[in-house]
Write an enzyme that holds these catalytic residues in place. Structure first.
Site, mmCIF file in Angstrom:
data_model
loop_
_atom_site.group_PDB
_atom_site.id
_atom_site.type_symbol
_atom_site.label_atom_id
_atom_site.label_comp_id
_atom_site.label_asym_id
_atom_site.label_seq_id
_atom_site.Cartn_x
_atom_site.Cartn_y
_atom_site.Cartn_z
ATOM 1 N N SER A 23 0.893 -1.149 -0.082
ATOM 2 C CA SER A 23 -0.088 0.145 -0.113
ATOM 3 C C SER A 23 0.976 1.306 0.320
ATOM 4 O O SER A 23 1.892 1.357 0.467
ATOM 5 C CB SER A 23 -0.711 -0.135 1.209
ATOM 6 N N SER A 24 0.316 2.323 -0.542
ATOM 7 C CA SER A 24 0.919 3.629 -0.689
ATOM 8 C C SER A 24 1.233 4.080 0.741
ATOM 9 O O SER A 24 2.220 4.805 1.175
ATOM 10 C CB SER A 24 0.187 4.622 -1.373
ATOM 11 N N VAL A 63 1.711 2.581 3.617
ATOM 12 C CA VAL A 63 2.944 1.785 4.356
ATOM 13 C C VAL A 63 4.337 2.440 3.444
ATOM 14 O O VAL A 63 5.267 2.325 4.193
ATOM 15 C CB VAL A 63 2.936 0.535 4.245
ATOM 16 N N GLU A 85 7.233 -0.531 -5.060
ATOM 17 C CA GLU A 85 5.945 -0.798 -6.019
ATOM 18 C C GLU A 85 4.890 -0.769 -5.004
ATOM 19 O O GLU A 85 4.453 -1.882 -4.450
ATOM 20 C CB GLU A 85 6.302 -2.241 -6.595
ATOM 21 N N CYS A 105 -2.050 -5.601 -9.102
ATOM 22 C CA CYS A 105 -1.280 -4.318 -8.984
ATOM 23 C C CYS A 105 -1.760 -3.526 -10.349
ATOM 24 O O CYS A 105 -1.685 -2.283 -10.511
ATOM 25 C CB CYS A 105 -0.250 -4.346 -8.847
#
Length: 413
Positions: free
Chosen positions: A286-287, A289, A304, A339
């Site tokens: 996740s963005s 984290v 990523e 993703c």
């Protein structure tokens, strides 16, 4: 301990199975269980005593921690758990910290030391690729994936095939060639500039749940090829897949001390990364984290993170059936948990005129839990998704084309 060429050449992959009686699982039945395996995928989610996943540190496997996490059956809340994993705590990180701190900045190997390991990992990669190409072993990992992260047989087997192809690509001298250096003449007599691909030393890999095998294997092997000592922290829901793959690598000749496998929750992994002076972390997830890791590691992280993927269809219409199939596949394969999943579709009105949306609706209607072409979304609740849909419908001009309600006749937790 260094690996010997003779050890790497021992035992043919095709012989690495033992015969057993396994029940039917999913769409296919396993006819053999690999000799290195410590779990039978057909028992996952049905055995009253679930498989206990282990950590490995400094070459020693252990599932003994003060706490453990129980991973429920993702398809049936009344069925036995899939497995348990160690819930390693901060005060249990000592062996992991010592293992990583024992690795110099120059890594385990590099172009100037222990160069024989480049060929050794070429051989390990070749053998592991051959193993994943063996139908029995490929099915073993396919079923393990399906039991932990429900996806269709085709999606899970595709993950295994991509991983096998990657590993076979780096057989022979290709690991050594990957470390190719360069030289540049100087601007006066006797001067040269030489550059080498150099390891970081101690590194960490924090892997996601949606591709339990493919993503962590590709990242792990890249780190190993270049001489790093990685600690792998897999997603809790699917940790058993990488536990079994590490055992396969050992069977293919990898030293048991080359990779540490840590099962824990996020804050504990962060503590290890900081206390062990990990020089680089590969994070997929996740963005939120990702931004946290960027801050606490002062940028020593490769990311990523979450994406928002557009598909744009212009005014030229062609092959409507194929486009409808591709739109459905990109949006709903693995229940949209890739993703690369299609997040939003922009379509010219010409596509609506030829019935694209109706064809997409018809394709989506064929998806079913029976073959896992539709499956649980593991990181969101049904309420969260329906609330999100309701907010979207508040946008002027918006309308619901299909779906928008909870699946029926299921027992998903």
């Amino acid at each position: 301990m260094m690996l010997s060429r003779s050890r790497l050449g021992a035992n043919a992959i095709s012989s690495h199975v033992r015969r057993g009686t396994l029940s039917h699982l999913g769409r296919r039945a396993l006819s053999a269980l690999p000799s290195w395996a410590t779990v039978d995928p057909s028992s996952l989610g049905s055995d009253p005593e679930p498989h206990a996943v282990s950590n490995i540190v400094a070459g020693t496997w252990s599932s003994t921690t003060a706490k453990s996490l129980t991973i429920p059956n993702p398809l049936d809340k009344n069925a036995p758990a899939v497995c348990t994993i160690p819930d390693t705590q901060v005060d249990e990180l000592g062996p992991f910290i010592a293992s990583l701190k024992g690795v110099p900045k120059s890594g385990v190997h590099n172009p100037l030391k222990n160069v024989e390991r480049y060929l050794q990992f070429g051989e390990i990669s070749r053998k592991a690729g051959e193993a994943l190409s063996d139908p029995a072993i490929a099915e073993f990992f396919t079923q393990s994936i399906m039991k932990t992260v429900p996806k269709s047989h085709a999606q899970a087997m595709g993950e295994v095939k991509v991983t096998a192809d990657f590993l076979k690509n780096f057989g022979g001298d290709n690991v050594r060639f990957l470390a190719r250096s360069f030289g540049v003449p100087g601007d006066h007599y006797g001067q040269f500039s030489h550059g080498h691909r150099w390891p970081y030393g101690a590194v960490a890999i924090v892997a996601p749940f949606n591709f339990p095998l493919e993503i962590p294997v590709l990242q792990l092997m890249g780190a190993l090829f270049m001489g790093n000592k990685p600690v792998l922290k897999p997603a809790e829901k699917c940790a058993l897949v990488m536990e079994q793959f590490v055992r396969l690598l050992h069977d293919c000749g990898m030293d048991t001390k080359d990779v540490d496998l840590l099962n824990c929750q996020g804050p504990v992994a962060e503590r290890l990364i900081l206390d062990a002076d990990v020089r680089l972390t590969q994070f997929t997830g996740s963005s939120t984290v990702a931004e946290r890791l960027l801050e606490v590691t002062k940028g020593k992280v490769k990311i990523e993170d979450a994406g928002f993927d557009w598909k744009i269809l212009g005014p030229d219409v062609d092959d409507v059936d194929y486009v409808a199939w591709q739109c459905d596949q990109d949006a709903y394969a693995c229940s949209g948990q890739k993703c690369s999943a299609e997040s939003i579709l922009f379509a010219h009105e010409n596509w609506e005129k030829v019935g694209l949306f109706d064809k997409m609706k018809a394709n989506a209607a064929t998806r079913t839990l029976k073959d896992l072409s539709v499956a649980p979304v593991l990181t969101q609740t049904t309420k969260n998704i329906l609330d999100h849909a309701a907010r979207l419908l508040e946008i002027p001009g918006s309308k619901l084309l299909f779906g928008g309600k909870e699946l029926e006749n299921h027992n998903i937790p």
